[in-house]
Design an enzyme around this catalytic site. Structure first.
Site, PDB file in Angstrom:
ATOM      1  N   GLU A  45      -0.008  -6.543 -38.908  1.00  0.00           N
ATOM      2  CA  GLU A  45      -0.779  -5.689 -38.011  1.00  0.00           C
ATOM      3  C   GLU A  45      -2.136  -5.385 -38.638  1.00  0.00           C
ATOM      4  O   GLU A  45      -2.286  -5.371 -39.864  1.00  0.00           O
ATOM      5  CB  GLU A  45      -0.029  -4.381 -37.747  1.00  0.00           C
ATOM      6  CG  GLU A  45      -0.732  -3.451 -36.769  1.00  0.00           C
ATOM      7  CD  GLU A  45       0.119  -2.272 -36.330  1.00  0.00           C
ATOM      8  OE1 GLU A  45      -0.360  -1.469 -35.513  1.00  0.00           O
ATOM      9  OE2 GLU A  45       1.261  -2.165 -36.821  1.00  0.00           O
ATOM     10  N   ASN A 191       3.689  -2.960 -26.664  1.00  0.00           N
ATOM     11  CA  ASN A 191       4.401  -2.542 -27.868  1.00  0.00           C
ATOM     12  C   ASN A 191       4.649  -1.038 -27.810  1.00  0.00           C
ATOM     13  O   ASN A 191       3.738  -0.269 -27.488  1.00  0.00           O
ATOM     14  CB  ASN A 191       3.557  -2.856 -29.120  1.00  0.00           C
ATOM     15  CG  ASN A 191       4.083  -2.131 -30.349  1.00  0.00           C
ATOM     16  OD1 ASN A 191       5.074  -2.539 -30.948  1.00  0.00           O
ATOM     17  ND2 ASN A 191       3.429  -1.040 -30.736  1.00  0.00           N
ATOM     18  N   GLU A 192       5.875  -0.638 -28.101  1.00  0.00           N
ATOM     19  CA  GLU A 192       6.236   0.786 -28.120  1.00  0.00           C
ATOM     20  C   GLU A 192       5.616   1.514 -26.926  1.00  0.00           C
ATOM     21  O   GLU A 192       4.918   2.524 -27.077  1.00  0.00           O
ATOM     22  CB  GLU A 192       5.841   1.443 -29.447  1.00  0.00           C
ATOM     23  CG  GLU A 192       6.651   0.918 -30.619  1.00  0.00           C
ATOM     24  CD  GLU A 192       6.471   1.706 -31.907  1.00  0.00           C
ATOM     25  OE1 GLU A 192       5.674   2.677 -31.926  1.00  0.00           O
ATOM     26  OE2 GLU A 192       7.134   1.368 -32.908  1.00  0.00           O
ATOM     27  N   TYR A 258      13.596   1.903 -38.272  1.00  0.00           N
ATOM     28  CA  TYR A 258      13.070   2.095 -39.620  1.00  0.00           C
ATOM     29  C   TYR A 258      14.011   2.950 -40.458  1.00  0.00           C
ATOM     30  O   TYR A 258      14.732   3.810 -39.928  1.00  0.00           O
ATOM     31  CB  TYR A 258      11.696   2.774 -39.567  1.00  0.00           C
ATOM     32  CG  TYR A 258      10.565   1.857 -39.165  1.00  0.00           C
ATOM     33  CD1 TYR A 258       9.997   0.986 -40.083  1.00  0.00           C
ATOM     34  CD2 TYR A 258      10.073   1.855 -37.858  1.00  0.00           C
ATOM     35  CE1 TYR A 258       8.951   0.146 -39.726  1.00  0.00           C
ATOM     36  CE2 TYR A 258       9.030   1.020 -37.492  1.00  0.00           C
ATOM     37  CZ  TYR A 258       8.471   0.161 -38.427  1.00  0.00           C
ATOM     38  OH  TYR A 258       7.438  -0.679 -38.065  1.00  0.00           O
ATOM     39  N   GLU A 315      10.488  -4.790 -35.370  1.00  0.00           N
ATOM     40  CA  GLU A 315       9.980  -3.927 -36.443  1.00  0.00           C
ATOM     41  C   GLU A 315      11.179  -3.302 -37.136  1.00  0.00           C
ATOM     42  O   GLU A 315      11.986  -2.623 -36.491  1.00  0.00           O
ATOM     43  CB  GLU A 315       9.049  -2.831 -35.912  1.00  0.00           C
ATOM     44  CG  GLU A 315       7.688  -3.327 -35.454  1.00  0.00           C
ATOM     45  CD  GLU A 315       6.725  -2.196 -35.115  1.00  0.00           C
ATOM     46  OE1 GLU A 315       6.844  -1.102 -35.725  1.00  0.00           O
ATOM     47  OE2 GLU A 315       5.869  -2.402 -34.237  1.00  0.00           O
ATOM     48  N   GLN A 364       5.707  -4.565 -43.384  1.00  0.00           N
ATOM     49  CA  GLN A 364       4.909  -5.674 -42.868  1.00  0.00           C
ATOM     50  C   GLN A 364       4.678  -6.676 -43.994  1.00  0.00           C
ATOM     51  O   GLN A 364       5.082  -6.438 -45.132  1.00  0.00           O
ATOM     52  CB  GLN A 364       3.598  -5.172 -42.298  1.00  0.00           C
ATOM     53  CG  GLN A 364       3.794  -4.309 -41.055  1.00  0.00           C
ATOM     54  CD  GLN A 364       2.471  -3.856 -40.444  1.00  0.00           C
ATOM     55  OE1 GLN A 364       1.395  -4.334 -40.755  1.00  0.00           O
ATOM     56  NE2 GLN A 364       2.564  -2.882 -39.560  1.00  0.00           N
TER      57      GLN A 364
END
Length: 519
Positions: A45, A191-192, A258, A315, A364
């Protein structure tokens, strides 16, 4: 009182701590699902120094490079056979306007990265730079479209620009130096969208996906795999609504998960943590993610019994506090032995879900969150997580072998999240069979105090150990730095053998990750 010295003498004569024992039983007759190489996907990103300084330094840099890409990072990523790269975000994707990143670099407009630290983005790394990088790495590009602040027309023209042989966008691409179109398979439609991508309701986003994806057209034999923005962690309503209202109109549905202590305030240090925090992280990425995947997949199965819609965990990884003295919005964190254990437990888990889960992307690739590499000026260091990915390379495109584990367990809880205690086995394992018949066995012992003698029932598989590697360290906080880059590195493992009964016996040290190949 006279008996006390005798008692102390007896206690001192006992072993300091008995070795634990566990068993793993392979079920090769049930092996049928391929571990897609995309399970080992990466994520780049426009965030901090992931792109600028991490992957890209520009062709005029004094840092050795190939057409602007760092040579050291290129080689490191080739060595782990990166299969796929997601770009340009993340939250950045829904503020990115792709036409700002094409044409002569001196003419590209600048922008402020409002999501990540207010950094000024000069757009010198754009569509050409990303897709050419994917060609250099021989990996699939996964391009996220701007749904949050973009338009359908902008999305449609970007797909045409990248993949069409002819037409107005192809003409523009050729004017910018690229004659032939690229092959772009994976398209993320936002995204999101429940958060930084527009704070939408699932019903509204579902309709937007149907609209935007209609105009993501296939040109000249380029086949698209269209990915809808999916849920975060425990949001099962989002998945239910998307499966009910969109269903098989999407090829894939994303999910984000996460490992961090809390989203409010401190997430905890990457290198200064307690044993309880270590065990909590291991449990969250093992049994914790299993719980989420089981529930998310059950919803998908209800609406799609034929597995037409893939689940993409695009992610995942650890999210700790940024390193002291760095920009909080750049998410630069160190990477310790704990992160390596999280990676091993996670990947072992992902292998078991390949019926539905077709891709994951660790967050990432460079200098951000649980990264593969850290860079500073002309220096690069490989992280413990990188080495896990390198050790697990043989599993790509191999067939997953189901297995059963019998192991002692530990209990972990997080007071700051007021979560229920999770009970997790100390041992995590997965196995696969490569096309040439090699059996790949992946093991992790999370125990910080005791070694573990594993008896692995190979269920009739015959062969000898042809390769064995271990990643371990003296302390759970150990990590690699630019001054000490070899604190946590893999070495040859000599603690495994096949006994007369055909069982694989593995003496696993405490806090260790082991991979073995039997052929």
């Amino acid at each position: 009182m006279k008996r006390l010295p005798l008692l102390l003498a007896a206690l001192m004569a006992l072993p300091a701590m008995a070795q634990k024992q566990s068993t793993v039983t392979l079920r090769p007759s049930e092996a049928k699902e391929t571990i897609n190489k995309e399970i080992y996907g990466q994520f780049a990103e426009h965030l901090g120094s992931c792109i600028y300084g991490g992957l890209w330094v520009g062709p005029d840099s004094d840092i050795p490079n190939t057409n602007g890409y760092r040579n050291d990072v290129l080689q490191a990523l080739r060595d782990i056979k990166v299969p796929l790269m997601r770009w340009p975000g993340g939250c950045f994707a829904d503020e990115y306007h792709w036409m700002d990143g094409i044409g002569p670099k001196e003419n590209r407009p600048r922008m402020v990265n409002n999501n990540w630290g207010g950094t000024v983005e000069d757009n010198s790394f754009g569509t050409h730079e990303f897709l050419n990088l994917c060609e250099l790495l021989d990996c699939e590009p996964y391009v996220s479209m701007n749904v949050g602040s973009g338009t359908v027309e902008e999305t449609a023209k970007w797909v045409e620009y990248m993949t069409a042989e002819s037409g107005p966008m192809a003409k523009l691409r050729k004017q910018n130096g690229r004659e032939k179109p690229w092959k772009v398979k994976y398209i993320g439609v936002g995204n999101e969208s429940w958060g930084c991508g527009g704070t939408m309701r699932p019903e509204y986003y579902g309709d937007l996906f149907r609209r935007y994806s209609t105009y993501c057209r296939e040109y000249d034999g380029n086949k698209l795999y269209k990915v809808a923005s999916g849920a975060s962690d425990y949001d099962y309503d989002w998945t239910e609504t998307m499966m009910k209202n969109v269903g098989t109109r999407m090829h894939g549905l994303s999910l984000h998960y996460y490992t961090c202590y809390t989203w409010d305030g401190s997430k905890g240090s990457a290198t200064d943590f307690t044993a309880d925090q270590y065990y909590w992280a291991v449990a969250k990425c093992g049994v914790g993610v299993q719980e989420v995947l089981d529930k998310q997949i059950a919803i998908m199965d209800k609406y799609d019994s034929k597995n037409k819609v893939g689940l993409l965990l695009d992610e995942w990884g650890t999210w700790w506090d940024t390193e002291p003295g760095t920009n909080p919005g750049h998410l630069f964190q160190q990477n310790a032995m704990r992160d390596a254990m999280v990676a091993a437990f996670s990947l072992n888990t992902f292998h078991q879900y390949t019926r539905r889960m077709k891709m994951t992307n660790i967050a990432q690739v460079a200098n951000v969150l649980q990264s593969m590499v850290l860079t500073k000026d002309n220096k690069m260091v490989l992280t413990p997580t990188y080495y896990v990915f390198k050790m697990y390379v043989p599993n790509m495109e191999a067939v997953n072998i189901p297995l059963d584990i019998q192991s002692d367990t530990f209990s972990a809880e997080n007071e700051r999240e007021k979560s229920q205690p999770r009970t997790s086995p100390y041992i995590s394992a997965s196995a696969s069979r490569s096309a040439d018949g090699t059996i790949n066995i992946n093991l992790a012992n999370a125990d910080l105090k005791q070694s573990n003698k594993l008896t692995i029932n190979l269920a009739g598989i015959k062969g000898k150990i042809v390769a064995s590697t271990i990643l371990t360290s003296k302390d759970m906080k150990d990590h690699n730095t630019f001054d000490r880059p070899s604190t946590v590195i893999p070495v040859e493992f000599k603690g495994a053998k096949i006994d007369k009964q055909g069982n694989l016996i593995v003496d696993m040290p405490k806090m260790s990750i082991v991979t073995l190949q039997v052929k």
